[in-house]
Design a protein around this motif. Structure first.
Motif, mmCIF file in Angstrom:
data_model
loop_
_atom_site.group_PDB
_atom_site.id
_atom_site.type_symbol
_atom_site.label_atom_id
_atom_site.label_comp_id
_atom_site.label_asym_id
_atom_site.label_seq_id
_atom_site.Cartn_x
_atom_site.Cartn_y
_atom_site.Cartn_z
ATOM 1 N N UNK A 226 -66.376 50.042 11.208
ATOM 2 C CA UNK A 226 -65.591 49.685 10.062
ATOM 3 C C UNK A 226 -64.997 50.517 9.520
ATOM 4 N N UNK A 227 -64.869 51.744 9.798
ATOM 5 C CA UNK A 227 -64.045 52.864 9.100
ATOM 6 C C UNK A 227 -62.836 53.277 10.236
ATOM 7 N N UNK A 228 -63.188 53.178 11.317
ATOM 8 C CA UNK A 228 -62.249 53.926 12.327
ATOM 9 C C UNK A 228 -61.583 52.608 13.232
ATOM 10 N N UNK A 229 -60.488 52.707 13.543
ATOM 11 C CA UNK A 229 -59.741 51.683 14.465
ATOM 12 C C UNK A 229 -60.221 52.280 15.859
ATOM 13 N N UNK A 230 -60.407 50.912 16.632
ATOM 14 C CA UNK A 230 -60.981 51.080 18.035
ATOM 15 C C UNK A 230 -60.036 49.858 18.756
ATOM 16 N N UNK A 231 -59.935 49.714 19.945
ATOM 17 C CA UNK A 231 -59.319 49.102 20.795
ATOM 18 C C UNK A 231 -59.676 47.569 20.856
ATOM 19 N N UNK A 232 -58.957 46.598 20.759
ATOM 20 C CA UNK A 232 -59.392 45.183 20.615
ATOM 21 C C UNK A 232 -58.528 44.498 21.489
ATOM 22 N N UNK A 233 -59.004 43.340 21.993
ATOM 23 C CA UNK A 233 -58.002 42.496 22.912
ATOM 24 C C UNK A 233 -57.807 41.325 21.821
ATOM 25 N N UNK A 234 -56.605 41.045 21.895
ATOM 26 C CA UNK A 234 -56.010 39.735 20.910
ATOM 27 C C UNK A 234 -56.382 38.324 21.705
ATOM 28 N N UNK A 235 -57.246 37.565 21.258
ATOM 29 C CA UNK A 235 -57.636 36.218 21.927
ATOM 30 C C UNK A 235 -56.780 35.146 21.311
ATOM 31 N N UNK A 236 -56.142 35.345 20.053
ATOM 32 C CA UNK A 236 -55.189 34.252 19.640
ATOM 33 C C UNK A 236 -54.538 34.876 18.607
ATOM 34 N N UNK A 237 -52.901 34.546 18.756
ATOM 35 C CA UNK A 237 -51.903 35.327 18.039
ATOM 36 C C UNK A 237 -52.038 34.559 16.702
ATOM 37 N N UNK A 238 -51.373 35.217 15.624
ATOM 38 C CA UNK A 238 -51.100 34.640 14.260
ATOM 39 C C UNK A 238 -50.866 35.532 13.341
ATOM 40 N N UNK A 239 -50.881 35.170 11.923
ATOM 41 C CA UNK A 239 -50.739 36.269 11.048
ATOM 42 C C UNK A 239 -52.201 36.894 10.668
ATOM 43 N N UNK A 240 -53.370 36.167 10.863
ATOM 44 C CA UNK A 240 -54.627 36.804 11.149
ATOM 45 C C UNK A 240 -55.172 36.496 12.595
ATOM 46 N N UNK A 241 -54.742 37.205 13.437
ATOM 47 C CA UNK A 241 -55.179 37.171 14.791
ATOM 48 C C UNK A 241 -56.746 36.924 15.165
ATOM 49 N N UNK A 242 -57.158 36.474 16.214
ATOM 50 C CA UNK A 242 -58.630 36.469 16.521
ATOM 51 C C UNK A 242 -58.733 37.603 17.761
ATOM 52 N N UNK A 243 -59.664 38.616 17.360
ATOM 53 C CA UNK A 243 -59.814 39.643 18.408
ATOM 54 C C UNK A 243 -61.099 39.860 18.955
#
Length: 219
Positions: free
Chosen positions: A22-39
């Protein structure tokens, strides 16, 4: 694997994971694009929506030296851009219309001189124009005194160890190049772009020799 799915189109981004990071960025796969993408988190597999930060821009002062003249410009950069000494940067001053590629030579951030800084923390960028540069040669011929010569060339002009180079009316044979980080290049065939050259060491072609070999000297 389903051959109908083009896995090469999968996009990955670095964001916080509410489950495992919750405090450090890690890699995510984008499942759905958009202004609030699903990852999907690549660390724990958690699927969640994420609100992407809209990067803000900052206007920075840039002092650019070209030959013996320094000019001050402004350039717009993403606030998260990481600047580093010896990196290249294209300065685009909208007010004057000047666009010039530079090599960063120094950075002022937090009231002191630093080697690396984010754009939003930087006060001044110092740089050297590399669209055209003046290259200095130390040229020798036999036991004669070394002669200092200069040649004005584009920043991407290639100098090759072992090759002949004409400087004015002189024909020189390049045998060593000192680059701006202090290192030397002397292996035959090595290429150094003019914008990275500190000084070129060469020997003069013996004009009285026609097409014969260069006169041997103490180098």
């Amino acid at each position: 694997m389903n051959p109908s799915i083009d896995h090469t189109m999968t996009r990955e981004i670095e964001v916080e994971c509410p489950s495992c990071s919750p405090e450090e960025e890690v890699g995510h796969e984008v499942l759905k694009e958009g202004q609030s993408p699903l990852v999907r988190c690549l660390e724990c597999g958690q699927v969640h929506a994420v609100k992407l930060k809209t990067p803000k821009s900052v206007s920075l002062k840039v002092i650019v030296s070209k030959m013996d003249i320094s000019d001050t410009y402004k350039t717009e950069l993403d606030s998260e851009t990481v600047l580093q000494v010896d990196d290249e940067l294209v300065v685009d001053d909208e007010e004057t219309g000047v666009v010039v590629p530079i090599l960063i030579t120094a950075l002022d951030a937090g009231g002191k001189r630093v080697l690396i800084a984010r754009a939003e923390d930087t006060e001044t960028i110092w740089g050297r124009a590399i669209d055209e540069v003046t290259v200095k040669f130390s040229a020798q011929s036999g036991t004669e005194k070394t002669e200092v010569l200069e040649k004005r060339v584009p920043g991407d002009y290639e100098f090759v160890i072992g090759a002949e180079e004409r400087v004015g009316n002189k024909r020189l044979f390049i045998n060593k190049i000192k680059v701006r980080d202090g290192a030397f290049r002397s292996r035959k065939g090595d290429v150094v772009l003019a914008k990275y050259v500190k000084r070129i060491f060469a020997r003069k072609k013996w004009e009285g020799s026609g097409q014969r070999e260069f006169r041997r000297g103490p180098w």
